[in-house]
Structure formats: C-alpha cells, structure tokens
Scaffold this motif. Structure first.
Motif, mmCIF file in Angstrom:
data_model
loop_
_atom_site.group_PDB
_atom_site.id
_atom_site.type_symbol
_atom_site.label_atom_id
_atom_site.label_comp_id
_atom_site.label_asym_id
_atom_site.label_seq_id
_atom_site.Cartn_x
_atom_site.Cartn_y
_atom_site.Cartn_z
ATOM 1 N N ARG A 254 0.837 -1.208 0.000
ATOM 2 C CA ARG A 254 0.000 0.000 0.000
ATOM 3 C C ARG A 254 0.867 1.251 0.000
ATOM 4 N N LEU A 255 1.933 1.175 0.818
ATOM 5 C CA LEU A 255 2.855 2.304 0.889
ATOM 6 C C LEU A 255 3.520 2.532 -0.471
ATOM 7 N N LEU A 256 3.923 1.412 -1.098
ATOM 8 C CA LEU A 256 4.570 1.515 -2.417
ATOM 9 C C LEU A 256 3.610 2.108 -3.440
ATOM 10 N N SER A 257 2.350 1.633 -3.394
ATOM 11 C CA SER A 257 1.346 2.163 -4.338
ATOM 12 C C SER A 257 1.157 3.656 -4.125
ATOM 13 N N PHE A 258 1.129 4.058 -2.837
ATOM 14 C CA PHE A 258 0.960 5.485 -2.517
ATOM 15 C C PHE A 258 2.130 6.291 -3.082
ATOM 16 N N LEU A 259 3.339 5.755 -2.860
ATOM 17 C CA LEU A 259 4.523 6.496 -3.303
ATOM 18 C C LEU A 259 4.657 6.515 -4.818
ATOM 19 N N ARG A 260 4.136 5.457 -5.463
ATOM 20 C CA ARG A 260 4.259 5.377 -6.924
ATOM 21 C C ARG A 260 3.154 6.136 -7.659
ATOM 22 N N ALA A 261 2.165 6.599 -6.906
ATOM 23 C CA ALA A 261 1.015 7.229 -7.563
ATOM 24 C C ALA A 261 1.451 8.477 -8.326
ATOM 25 N N ALA B 98 11.985 15.030 0.841
ATOM 26 C CA ALA B 98 12.016 13.630 1.285
ATOM 27 C C ALA B 98 10.954 12.815 0.540
ATOM 28 N N LEU B 99 9.770 13.413 0.364
ATOM 29 C CA LEU B 99 8.696 12.717 -0.363
ATOM 30 C C LEU B 99 9.071 12.510 -1.828
ATOM 31 N N LEU B 100 9.688 13.535 -2.401
ATOM 32 C CA LEU B 100 10.108 13.424 -3.805
ATOM 33 C C LEU B 100 11.134 12.297 -3.953
ATOM 34 N N PHE B 101 12.059 12.259 -2.997
ATOM 35 C CA PHE B 101 13.076 11.201 -3.024
ATOM 36 C C PHE B 101 12.400 9.826 -2.921
ATOM 37 N N SER B 102 11.473 9.689 -1.961
ATOM 38 C CA SER B 102 10.798 8.402 -1.756
ATOM 39 C C SER B 102 9.978 8.009 -2.981
ATOM 40 N N SER B 103 9.258 8.994 -3.527
ATOM 41 C CA SER B 103 8.418 8.721 -4.690
ATOM 42 C C SER B 103 9.280 8.308 -5.888
ATOM 43 N N THR B 104 10.379 9.035 -6.086
ATOM 44 C CA THR B 104 11.275 8.716 -7.206
ATOM 45 C C THR B 104 11.881 7.330 -7.013
ATOM 46 N N TRP C 118 12.319 1.836 -8.642
ATOM 47 C CA TRP C 118 12.546 0.468 -8.177
ATOM 48 C C TRP C 118 12.014 -0.572 -9.166
ATOM 49 N N GLY C 119 10.743 -0.410 -9.517
ATOM 50 C CA GLY C 119 10.132 -1.438 -10.359
ATOM 51 C C GLY C 119 10.320 -1.205 -11.849
ATOM 52 N N LYS C 120 10.850 -0.021 -12.179
ATOM 53 C CA LYS C 120 10.903 0.367 -13.584
ATOM 54 C C LYS C 120 11.909 -0.484 -14.369
ATOM 55 N N ARG C 121 12.995 -0.874 -13.686
ATOM 56 C CA ARG C 121 14.058 -1.616 -14.354
ATOM 57 C C ARG C 121 13.516 -2.933 -14.927
ATOM 58 N N ALA C 122 12.748 -3.645 -14.088
ATOM 59 C CA ALA C 122 12.189 -4.934 -14.520
ATOM 60 C C ALA C 122 11.244 -4.738 -15.706
ATOM 61 N N ARG C 123 10.490 -3.635 -15.676
ATOM 62 C CA ARG C 123 9.539 -3.372 -16.772
ATOM 63 C C ARG C 123 10.283 -3.129 -18.078
ATOM 64 N N TRP D 34 14.638 5.800 -16.737
ATOM 65 C CA TRP D 34 15.162 5.139 -15.532
ATOM 66 C C TRP D 34 16.453 5.826 -15.088
ATOM 67 N N ILE D 35 17.340 6.083 -16.045
ATOM 68 C CA ILE D 35 18.621 6.733 -15.704
ATOM 69 C C ILE D 35 18.363 8.140 -15.169
ATOM 70 N N PHE D 36 17.414 8.837 -15.770
ATOM 71 C CA PHE D 36 17.078 10.187 -15.297
ATOM 72 C C PHE D 36 16.655 10.138 -13.825
ATOM 73 N N HIS D 37 15.786 9.179 -13.494
ATOM 74 C CA HIS D 37 15.296 9.105 -12.118
ATOM 75 C C HIS D 37 16.388 8.678 -11.144
ATOM 76 N N VAL D 38 17.297 7.787 -11.602
ATOM 77 C CA VAL D 38 18.437 7.416 -10.751
ATOM 78 C C VAL D 38 19.291 8.667 -10.490
#
Lengths: 403, 270
Positions: A3-10, A64-70, A75-80, A130-134
């Motif tokens: 749920r936390l991940l979904s919130f942060l990824r929204a 801090a929220l921007l960092f967490s959201s990014t 996190w999951g983008k690499r696999a996609r 992905w590289i941009f967000h890293v």
C-alpha cells in the motif's frame, strides 16, 4: 508495504510534490522579506517556515517525499524495461490493425531495425527515464550530504598582513552544516599585494590579490586570485570577495604591528573605532581627496584620531599617544575580503547532474520495440514507443486500406 | 559594415515573413519555399554581423541585450533549419519562426548598446556552456510552442497549413522539442552551477534567475509527467507547452530586466 509503495508510486503524488516544490521555491525566493534590505517576514510566513524557505520543514518534507516517490517509481521500472526489451509488451503498446501491406517495411521506415522477430528503435534509449530518475536520486542524496558537511567562512586581510584561519578572531560569518568539522582550517594566508581596481584586458576593473598560502606539510606557495576563480589550499578553497576598504598599519609600543581596517562611511571618509591598550575608545578617521572606491586613486589622505583628548592629526612615521604608551602609523593601504569553503560531497552533486543529463539525452531519442503480429492475433504489429504511439498508429492508418 | 549586415538580415527575415504569410493565408506553395530560402539566406549576413560585433568588442554575444537577443534569434532560425533537415514536416513551422525572428531582431536593435568590457567573473569556460545552452534551450522551447500553435490551428481547421504534418505528428514534435529543451535547460543550470562554484565556492545561491530557472525546470518536469503518466496530449498539452514557454521567457528575459540579480549584466548592462 504494498500500500505504501502504491501510494509512493502514484502519479498524483509525484505531480503534487513537484508542483508544491515549484510553488514553494518560487515564493520562497521571491518573497519581499528574502530580498536584501527587505522587510521582516510576517508572522504567518514565520509560522510555516517561509522565513527560511529552503531549510524549513515543509520544504525538507517535500524533498524527502520526492526522493521516496522517485525511489519507489525507479525500483520497479528496471524490470519493466527489461521485460519490454524481451518483447513482453505492456497494455499501453499500440496494436496496428491488420491490413494489406508490409508491416515490417512500415516499421523499418519508422526507424525500427532488427534481424529476428523483435525490432527495436534506439533501444538503449529505453533506459532514459530510468537513468534520469536514478540521477535525480543521486542528486538529492548528494545535495543533502553536501549541505550536512558544508563549511564556509569569511576573513579580511590588509596588504602585508598574515593570518592563520584557525586563530581566534580571524574568521567570521561562518556557515556550516550540522555534520561539518568544528575545527577551522589550519591554513596561513598572507596578502602580499592587493589591487581593488586592476584592469585585466577585456574585463571591467576588479579586485586582484597576490596571496602567500601555507598549508601544514606543504611548501608555501604564491597564488594570484581574482573573482573569476578560487584557489585550493589543502582541503579548502579560497575566493576573492567584493568588500574592501582602507587600512592603517600601526606599530604599537609593546604590542608590535597591528592592522586596523576602516569601514567606508562616505565616499571620501572611512573610520574605525578601537579600544586602546588603556581601555579607552579611540576612533581613527581617514579622509581622502578623491573617492575611496574610485579607480583613479584616493589622492591626498588626511588621518586623525578622535578620543578623550580630542582630535589629533596623524602623520606617517610620527609617534602619537595611544593608551599608556605610544604608537606610530607605519603605512596606509587597502584591505580585501576573502571567503573560504570546504565542500565535501560536491562531486556527488555534479555526478547527479551528469546522470540526470545522460538520462535526459537518452530520453530525447524516441526509443521503441516492435514485432509483427502472430498467427491468430489479428493485428499487423504491436509497437511500444516511449512516445509517439498515436502518431505511429495514425501513419499506419493513413498508409493504406484496412484488410 | 556590421549595421549593413544586421539590416540585411532583418530585411531577409521580413521578406520571409511576407512569403510565409502568403503560404498560410493564400495557400501559395512558393511562399513556403521562398520563406525557407529567405530565412536560410538571412542567416549569412546575421552570422556576419554577430562575428563583426564579436571582433569589435572582443567577447561573445552575451553582454548586452542587443547581443543576447540577436544571437538568440540566430540560434532559433539555425535550429529550425537543422530540424527541417531531420524532419521535413517541420518546414511549415517557418510560418511561426519567420515573424518571431523579425520581431526579435526589432527588439534587439531597439536596445543597441556597445560595451567592450565584461565583468571579471565572465573569465570562465563554463560561461560558454551556460550561455550556449541557454540559447539552445530558448530555440527548442520556441519550436515546441510553434508545434503546439500549429496543432491548435489544425485542430480548429484541419485544412489549414496543409503541408504541415498530421496533428499527431505535431503533438509528437512538440513533445520531442520539449524534451530537448528540458535537457538544454538542465545543462544550462548545471553549467551555471559549476561556474558559480568556480567563482564563489558555492554552486547554488537562490539568486532570482537561478530560482526561476529551477522553477522552470520543475514546471517542465510537471508538463512532461502529464504527458507520460497521464497520457495528456492534444489541446491540453498545447496550452501546457505555452505555459512552459511563458516560464522560459520569464526566466531568460523578464527576471533579468525587472529584478536585481547577479545576471543583470547581460540584459540591463549593470
């Protein structure tokens, strides 16, 4: 956790945080009370931290929220991306309807290349986002580290004066992060020569200093310093600042040589008040024939003291009463201001910038993966592009009749 | 000689504007061809005037408003011409580029000023990166806005500007130019930060233009997120592109003119 991940990824969270940071940054930097000589911050601004916008809790919380959201998005983008690169197309991929015509030739004309079933266009650029967000993560982390360890201060030197930055009273205006070293840099600096109005070809008149820098364990060295660039001295860098003024060098009985820096009070007048060895206040005043800050030079100078004994004119080399003893004016010159900084973590900040820009560069390429439709799929091709899917589908429709 | 070359460029840009108007208003195909050729031709005397100015004052076009605007105009036209070589569909954007170039040159000449000396802090290689990418950023976002404007025109009247590409392509080009301008703005900010660190020992000082550039970069980020995450396109995106252009103009010109900042030297000459 999910749920936390979904919130942060929204996406809404990301947009809200970025929007808030844009507004807060704009208001924080442009608010009247943030301007030099601006009014005091009103109580409501103090209440929400807008009197110190970039160290306030709303700003830090948003970062801090921007960092967490990014982080959560990355996190999951690499696999996609890996899955897309393997030919596992996401629902957002464009399905080109079947029709007479060579889909492979159409895709080739659109820049897709490959030998097997899978065709790609600028495949490495699929990693751009992905590289941009890293890079964004690296930048935010590095800025926080850099702010935590940042250390800086200011010192003044008169021509001929030598000072140790760690000595009491040399450095003022110190600004440092919470994790910065308490100790001041053990660096000796002497101002050998100072010209506040030096004319370098092609540039407006500006300050130029010749410094002798002594770092423990290293031989002394001479360095020329102007406002274009700093010089390194051990683990610090020294920079030329703008403020300057007139200085008097005194030889005081029993105390040796002392330099007195005068503050410019009027275009042709500078003064400084000191306490003499007897504990009495004495004011040194200097008046010049021409403007002190004029490039043409000061012209003739008049120097006197004002104290309990009234006004007393001073002449170079002549002794005058100063407290219980005597002093004499050895010379009149200029003082210049310098800043020093210790910036560990700065390379991380710039590394973050570089990774962001690398990601941006890749993003500029319209990457994509495509394959022709298979038996029974009822489509001519399936195409994933980082952008331009609708344009591609429209081109396909325009290219010929439907089957 | 410098003035002759400058006015030759202005004249060619004016003629290009007329030719593009003939194309847009009356559907004259020769207008597009002549307009593009005149814009390309205008670059030659324009480059000459910039070069002579450079030789005369001994520094690049970054110290007075005249130099800045004139060089910006040159870059806008040059970037558009290069873009039309990569994507022929962008040729029709000349209908926006030509009048923009003409008006910008008018603004440039109205602020004619000659200054031979630059502040000592300009003694840095980062300056060239910073200023060069600022100009490229302006050209890219202007072309993104031109694509958005063309999209709106075609949305209202699909038969208008017939030789421009489809609305989907225009939307894609606008996205592409916006991404490129986002990159150029990023390089501009990074180079400025490195330059500031070289001169003052700090890479960020919350100067009004620094802040404005950061806010603009963030706004670009928001707009691009709307595209990618929410799949916004078409009309909404066209208007958001204009918003991005407005932020860019404020950062590059308005703040430097209206607000006391360390960047004043390049727009108000102080």
């Amino acid at each position: 956790m999910s749920r936390l991940l979904s919130f942060l990824r929204a996406p809404r969270l990301a947009l809200t945080v970025i929007g808030f940071l844009a507004v807060w940054t704009g208001v924080g930097a442009w608010a009247p009370w943030m301007q030099p000589q601006g009014p005091a911050a009103p109580p409501w601004a103090v209440g929400i931290g807008l009197d110190h916008p970039f160290t306030s809790w709303p700003f830090l919380l948003a970062v801090a929220l921007l960092f967490s959201s990014t982080l959560a998005c990355t996190w999951g983008k690499r696999a996609r991306i890996v899955a897309i690169r393997r030919g596992e197309f996401p629902p957002s991929a464009v399905r080109l309807p079947s029709r007479d015509g060579d889909a492979r030739a159409f895709l080739a004309a659109e820049g897709f290349r490959g030998q097997g079933e899978l065709l790609t266009r600028f495949a490495p650029a699929l990693w751009g986002g992905w590289i941009f967000h890293v890079g964004l993560l690296v930048l935010i982390a590095a800025v926080l580290v850099q702010h935590a360890f940042y250390d800086s201060g200011v010192f003044d030197l008169s021509e001929g004066e030598r000072a140790n930055l760690a000595a009491h009273g040399t450095v003022f205006g110190r600004e440092k992060g919470p994790l910065a070293r308490q100790t001041l840099p053990e660096v000796d600096v002497a101002l050998v020569k100072f010209d506040p109005f030096l004319h370098q070809a092609g540039y407006s008149r500006d300050r130029l200093s010749e410094l002798e820098v002594m770092v423990p364990g290293e031989p002394p060295r001479m360095a020329t310093l102007d406002r274009a660039a700093g010089i390194r001295a051990g683990d610090i860098e020294i920079f030329q600042a703008i403020p300057s003024g007139m200085a008097i060098t005194l030889e005081i009985a029993g105390m040796g040589m002392r330099t007195l820096r005068l503050e410019t009070e009027a275009p042709r007048r500078a003064a400084a008040e000191v306490t003499d060895p007897g504990g009495m206040p004495v004011r040194f005043v200097l008046e010049s024939e021409q403007d002190i800050d004029g490039a043409a030079g000061t012209g003739r100078l008049l120097l006197w003291t004002e104290g309990m004994g009234g006004r007393r004119a001073l002449a170079p080399g002549a002794a005058f009463p100063f407290g219980p003893g005597q002093a004499r004016v050895v010379g009149v010159g200029r003082w210049g201001r310098f800043t020093w900084t210790r910036t560990p973590g700065l390379s991380g900040v710039f590394a973050g910038f570089i990774v962001i820009l690398a990601g941006c560069t890749l993003l500029a390429f319209p990457a994509g993966v495509a394959r022709q439709g298979r038996e029974g799929e009822g489509i001519a091709a399936v195409v994933f592009t980082v952008r331009g899917g609708p344009a591609l589908a429209a081109e396909w429709e325009r290219a010929g009749p439907q089957a | 000689m410098q003035s002759i070359l400058f006015w030759s460029a202005v004249t060619l840009y004016a003629l290009a504007t007329v030719a593009w108007f003939a194309w847009a208003a009356f559907g004259r195909e020769w207008g597009a061809k002549a307009g593009r050729a005149l814009l390309a031709l205008g670059l030659l005397p324009h480059a000459g005037s910039l070069a002579l100015r450079w030789i005369e004052v001994g520094h690049g076009p970054y110290n007075t408003r005249y130099e800045v605007i004139s060089a910006d105009t040159f870059i806008v036209v040059a970037v558009w011409l290069v873009a039309t070589m990569v994507a022929r569909g962008l040729r029709g954007l000349g209908v926006f580029v030509a009048p923009s170039a003409f008006l910008l040159m008018g603004w440039a000449v109205s602020t004619f000023e000659l200054k031979r000396e630059v502040p000592i802090i300009f003694k840095s290689w980062w300056l060239f990166m910073h200023i060069g990418f600022a100009k490229l950023f302006f050209a890219a976002i202007l072309l993104a806005a031109a694509c958005a404007a063309a999209w709106l025109v075609k949305d209202r009247n699909p038969k208008a500007l017939a030789s421009l590409p489809s609305p989907e392509k225009l939307d894609l080009y606008a996205h592409q130019f916006m991404l490129i301008s986002f990159l150029f703005l990023g390089v501009m900010i990074a180079a400025g930060a490195l330059w500031a660190h070289q001169s003052w020992g700090r890479y960020w000082g919350w100067d009004p233009i620094e802040t404005s550039a950061l806010v603009t970069w963030i706004v670009f980020g928001i707009v691009l997120h709307f595209r990618v995450l929410h799949r916004w396109s078409g009309r909404r995106m066209a208007w958001l592109t204009f918003v991005a252009l407005a932020f860019s103009v404020v950062t590059l010109f308005v703040v430097a003119i209206l607000v006391p900042t360390i960047h004043n030297s390049y727009m108000v000459g102080s």
